[in-house]
Write a protein that holds these residues in place. Structure first.
Motif, PDB file in Angstrom:
ATOM      1  N   UNK A   5       0.814  -1.209   0.000  1.00 24.70           N
ATOM      2  CA  UNK A   5       0.000   0.000   0.000  1.00 24.70           C
ATOM      3  C   UNK A   5       0.848   1.260   0.000  1.00 24.70           C
ATOM      4  N   UNK A   6       0.610   2.157  -0.962  1.00 25.72           N
ATOM      5  CA  UNK A   6       1.176   3.492  -0.883  1.00 25.72           C
ATOM      6  C   UNK A   6       0.184   4.362  -0.122  1.00 25.72           C
ATOM      7  N   UNK A   7       0.677   5.198   0.775  1.00 28.94           N
ATOM      8  CA  UNK A   7      -0.185   5.944   1.680  1.00 28.94           C
ATOM      9  C   UNK A   7      -0.841   7.126   0.967  1.00 28.94           C
ATOM     10  N   UNK A   8      -2.182   7.081   0.905  1.00 29.78           N
ATOM     11  CA  UNK A   8      -2.953   8.144   0.261  1.00 29.78           C
ATOM     12  C   UNK A   8      -4.154   8.546   1.105  1.00 29.78           C
ATOM     13  N   UNK A   9      -4.112   8.250   2.390  1.00 30.81           N
ATOM     14  CA  UNK A   9      -5.205   8.619   3.291  1.00 30.81           C
ATOM     15  C   UNK A   9      -4.689   8.605   4.725  1.00 30.81           C
ATOM     16  N   UNK A  10      -5.433   9.262   5.596  1.00 31.64           N
ATOM     17  CA  UNK A  10      -4.987   9.434   6.974  1.00 31.64           C
ATOM     18  C   UNK A  10      -5.385   8.259   7.857  1.00 31.64           C
ATOM     19  N   UNK A  11      -5.057   7.065   7.407  1.00 32.10           N
ATOM     20  CA  UNK A  11      -5.267   5.869   8.220  1.00 32.10           C
ATOM     21  C   UNK A  11      -4.055   4.961   8.017  1.00 32.10           C
ATOM     22  N   UNK A  12      -3.434   4.580   9.106  1.00 32.82           N
ATOM     23  CA  UNK A  12      -2.262   3.706   9.033  1.00 32.82           C
ATOM     24  C   UNK A  12      -2.032   3.081  10.394  1.00 32.82           C
ATOM     25  N   UNK A  13      -1.487   1.876  10.400  1.00 32.01           N
ATOM     26  CA  UNK A  13      -1.154   1.188  11.645  1.00 32.01           C
ATOM     27  C   UNK A  13       0.172   0.457  11.470  1.00 32.01           C
ATOM     28  N   UNK A  14       0.692  -0.048  12.592  1.00 33.89           N
ATOM     29  CA  UNK A  14       1.902  -0.860  12.547  1.00 33.89           C
ATOM     30  C   UNK A  14       3.179  -0.075  12.353  1.00 33.89           C
ATOM     31  N   UNK A  15       3.134   1.256  12.553  1.00 34.07           N
ATOM     32  CA  UNK A  15       4.319   2.075  12.370  1.00 34.07           C
ATOM     33  C   UNK A  15       4.968   2.373  13.724  1.00 34.07           C
ATOM     34  N   UNK A  16       6.286   2.493  13.727  1.00 33.17           N
ATOM     35  CA  UNK A  16       7.003   2.844  14.944  1.00 33.17           C
ATOM     36  C   UNK A  16       6.951   4.358  15.147  1.00 33.17           C
ATOM     37  N   UNK A  17       6.741   4.763  16.393  1.00 33.29           N
ATOM     38  CA  UNK A  17       6.552   6.181  16.690  1.00 33.29           C
ATOM     39  C   UNK A  17       7.758   7.020  16.268  1.00 33.29           C
ATOM     40  N   UNK A  18       8.967   6.458  16.404  1.00 35.35           N
ATOM     41  CA  UNK A  18      10.148   7.230  16.035  1.00 35.35           C
ATOM     42  C   UNK A  18      10.237   7.437  14.521  1.00 35.35           C
ATOM     43  N   UNK A  19       9.752   6.443  13.751  1.00 36.48           N
ATOM     44  CA  UNK A  19       9.728   6.592  12.294  1.00 36.48           C
ATOM     45  C   UNK A  19       8.698   7.638  11.892  1.00 36.48           C
ATOM     46  N   UNK A  20       7.521   7.591  12.514  1.00 37.27           N
ATOM     47  CA  UNK A  20       6.470   8.563  12.224  1.00 37.27           C
ATOM     48  C   UNK A  20       6.976   9.983  12.499  1.00 37.27           C
ATOM     49  N   UNK A  21       7.638  10.163  13.630  1.00 39.07           N
ATOM     50  CA  UNK A  21       8.150  11.487  14.000  1.00 39.07           C
ATOM     51  C   UNK A  21       9.168  11.985  12.987  1.00 39.07           C
ATOM     52  N   UNK A  22      10.043  11.106  12.555  1.00 43.40           N
ATOM     53  CA  UNK A  22      11.084  11.493  11.598  1.00 43.40           C
ATOM     54  C   UNK A  22      10.492  11.855  10.239  1.00 43.40           C
ATOM     55  N   UNK A  23       9.582  11.019   9.745  1.00 44.54           N
ATOM     56  CA  UNK A  23       8.992  11.256   8.419  1.00 44.54           C
ATOM     57  C   UNK A  23       8.135  12.519   8.434  1.00 44.54           C
ATOM     58  N   UNK A  24       7.367  12.714   9.502  1.00 47.40           N
ATOM     59  CA  UNK A  24       6.485  13.882   9.592  1.00 47.40           C
ATOM     60  C   UNK A  24       7.265  15.188   9.542  1.00 47.40           C
ATOM     61  N   UNK A  25       8.491  15.184  10.067  1.00 48.47           N
ATOM     62  CA  UNK A  25       9.321  16.390  10.033  1.00 48.47           C
ATOM     63  C   UNK A  25       9.801  16.695   8.614  1.00 48.47           C
ATOM     64  N   UNK A  26      10.066  15.661   7.835  1.00 45.27           N
ATOM     65  CA  UNK A  26      10.615  15.861   6.491  1.00 45.27           C
ATOM     66  C   UNK A  26       9.530  16.034   5.428  1.00 45.27           C
ATOM     67  N   UNK A  27       8.317  15.538   5.707  1.00 46.90           N
ATOM     68  CA  UNK A  27       7.243  15.568   4.706  1.00 46.90           C
ATOM     69  C   UNK A  27       5.906  15.694   5.432  1.00 46.90           C
ATOM     70  N   UNK A  28       5.357  16.900   5.445  1.00 49.26           N
ATOM     71  CA  UNK A  28       4.134  17.163   6.208  1.00 49.26           C
ATOM     72  C   UNK A  28       2.912  16.436   5.641  1.00 49.26           C
ATOM     73  N   UNK A  29       2.931  16.090   4.369  1.00 51.50           N
ATOM     74  CA  UNK A  29       1.783  15.403   3.758  1.00 51.50           C
ATOM     75  C   UNK A  29       2.078  13.933   3.492  1.00 51.50           C
ATOM     76  N   UNK A  30       2.953  13.349   4.288  1.00 51.32           N
ATOM     77  CA  UNK A  30       3.419  11.979   4.063  1.00 51.32           C
ATOM     78  C   UNK A  30       2.297  10.954   4.093  1.00 51.32           C
ATOM     79  N   UNK A  31       1.240  11.207   4.840  1.00 52.65           N
ATOM     80  CA  UNK A  31       0.147  10.239   4.948  1.00 52.65           C
ATOM     81  C   UNK A  31      -0.730  10.190   3.699  1.00 52.65           C
ATOM     82  N   UNK A  32      -0.668  11.217   2.868  1.00 56.72           N
ATOM     83  CA  UNK A  32      -1.647  11.311   1.782  1.00 56.72           C
ATOM     84  C   UNK A  32      -1.064  11.526   0.391  1.00 56.72           C
ATOM     85  N   UNK A  33       0.247  11.767   0.263  1.00 54.04           N
ATOM     86  CA  UNK A  33       0.767  12.155  -1.053  1.00 54.04           C
ATOM     87  C   UNK A  33       1.253  10.985  -1.918  1.00 54.04           C
TER      88      UNK A  33
END
Length: 415
Positions: free
Chosen positions: A372-400
């Motif tokens: 699955x490529x992420x194109x919506x604001x629903x996701x599970x199974x991710x590590x919090x440290x990875x989420x924090x890192x990606x969110x800093x580099x790409x604000x629309x990472x959940x949907x783009x």
């Protein structure tokens, strides 16, 4: 009959709604869906009265209420009549987002008279985009088919399964909808190795090794795919299917496809045949050979094309009818493709992003791999440290659509 005896182990969070201010769901219902309805007008030659109804739908989506279906002769009308009962007189933005989207596409088909046999030829309102996507990706298709042929030749020489090829094809099945020629940048001149570090860095959970391991140790079984998009993504999926069948890793593959057009480019049985015909008509030998192998797989029954109205319903995956659930239970692995199918796996709800994927999907009868490529604001199974890192580099990472997951779950049946 609904398979109601298996549900996620965890308490269900609330569904995602279009009324959530600033959300991608709100943006979809109020802006993306009206734009899709208007694009149907532009890309087809429908009569003025149909175009007026499509424009009215586009205007009403942001603030209006759900209209009823009127054509009672359609096979899925009784089911939709039940689905709609809970949402009568409710606004599009106030019903669950997944329901709003699936009903929107179903309503487009009613408006365009898709289900009027004998009176009106069934027209796929999204056919132009599907055809253009296939034509635009021909260069990528030629490269992939050439590499696929080499992998198959290697597997004939070496009796052991080619796990490198298998994992590479899983990556293509994940990223295929991007038609990204950068996927090829890491191939050596002899095209014998595969290394896509740039894409690997964008896979937030990567269980490709576990999926390939299961495929290589359970030779001779059956693999089911819950399919996503037509176009180059379907070509990538079919390359993986061909590799599994031609290298005799599996005896049979079942493709679960949509029974009618939906989510713009979702693949139907006709799209598989259209794609095969398109490939067969090219002038490139490896592409035509690939098309011939696909035709042989279908003719022999080793590649089965299946459809069911469940796949175009607004139901969560755990509400699967017993007939479809029993069919899936015949597989040794289910591979679920794409964002919309992933949302269905999770019921399109507000799960905590670190929630275990396996704890949710253990209602399924066999092991599952989700690409699955992420194109919506629903996701599970991710590590919090990875989420924090990606969110800093790409604000629309959940949907783009620039980030992906390959998740695997093998649940032990309860006694």
């Amino acid at each position: 009959m609904v398979n109601s005896y298996k549900v996620p182990k965890l308490p269900l969070p609330t569904p995602i709604l279009g009324s959530e201010a600033g959300s991608f769901a709100e943006f979809t219902v109020t802006q993306r869906m009206p734009a899709i309805a208007r694009r149907v007008i532009v890309e087809n030659n429908f009569p003025p009265e149909i175009n007026l109804r499509l424009e009215r739908l586009a205007i009403e989506l942001p603030t209006g209420t759900l209209p009823p279906l009127l054509n009672e002769k359609c096979e899925d009308f009784p089911a939709w009549d039940i689905y709609l009962e809970s949402y009568k007189n409710q606004r599009w933005i106030d019903v669950p987002w997944f329901f709003a989207e699936t009903y929107f596409y179903r309503l487009i088909l009613e408006i365009t008279h898709y289900f009027h046999p004998g009176v009106w030829q069934a027209i796929d309102p999204f056919q132009l985009q599907k055809s253009q996507g296939l034509e635009a990706s021909l260069d990528s298709t030629i490269l992939l088919c050439t590499q696929l042929k080499k992998w198959l030749e290697d597997s004939e020489i070496d009796s052991s399964p080619n796990k490198t090829a298998l994992i590479a094809l899983l990556y293509f099945a994940l990223w295929g909808n991007r038609v990204d020629l950068s996927l090829w940048s890491a191939f050596e001149d002899d095209r014998s190795s595969f290394d896509i570090q740039n894409q690997l860095a964008h896979i937030l959970v990567n269980d490709a090794e576990q999926i390939s391991e299961l495929l290589t140790i359970s030779q001779g079984g059956r693999i089911d795919f819950v399919m996503d998009n037509a176009g180059f993504e379907l070509v990538c999926d079919l390359c993986l299917v061909d590799f599994l069948l031609s290298s005799k890793l599996v005896n049979q593959v079942y493709l679960h496809l949509k029974p009618h057009p939906t989510f713009v480019s979702d693949a139907m049985i006709k799209d598989v045949h259209d794609t095969t015909s398109f490939l067969a008509a090219t002038s490139h030998q490896q592409v035509t050979s690939f098309a011939q192998r696909l035709e042989e797989h279908i003719a022999s029954g080793r590649l089965a094309l299946s459809e069911d109205y469940f796949w175009t319903s607004p139901l969560a995956f755990w509400e699967i009818p017993s007939s479809v659930n029993d069919e899936l239970a015949n597989a040794s692995l289910i591979i679920v493709k794409g964002d919309a199918n992933y949302r269905r796996l999770l019921g399109d709800r507000h799960w905590n992003i670190t929630t275990s994927f396996a704890d949710i999907v253990c209602y399924l009868p066999v092991p599952i791999g989700a690409l699955r490529t992420l194109k919506s604001e629903v996701a599970v199974g991710l590590k919090s440290e990875i989420v924090e890192k990606v969110a800093k580099s790409d604000h629309s990472w959940l949907t783009n659509g620039q980030w992906g997951v390959i998740q695997f779950a093998h649940c032990v049946p309860e006694n």
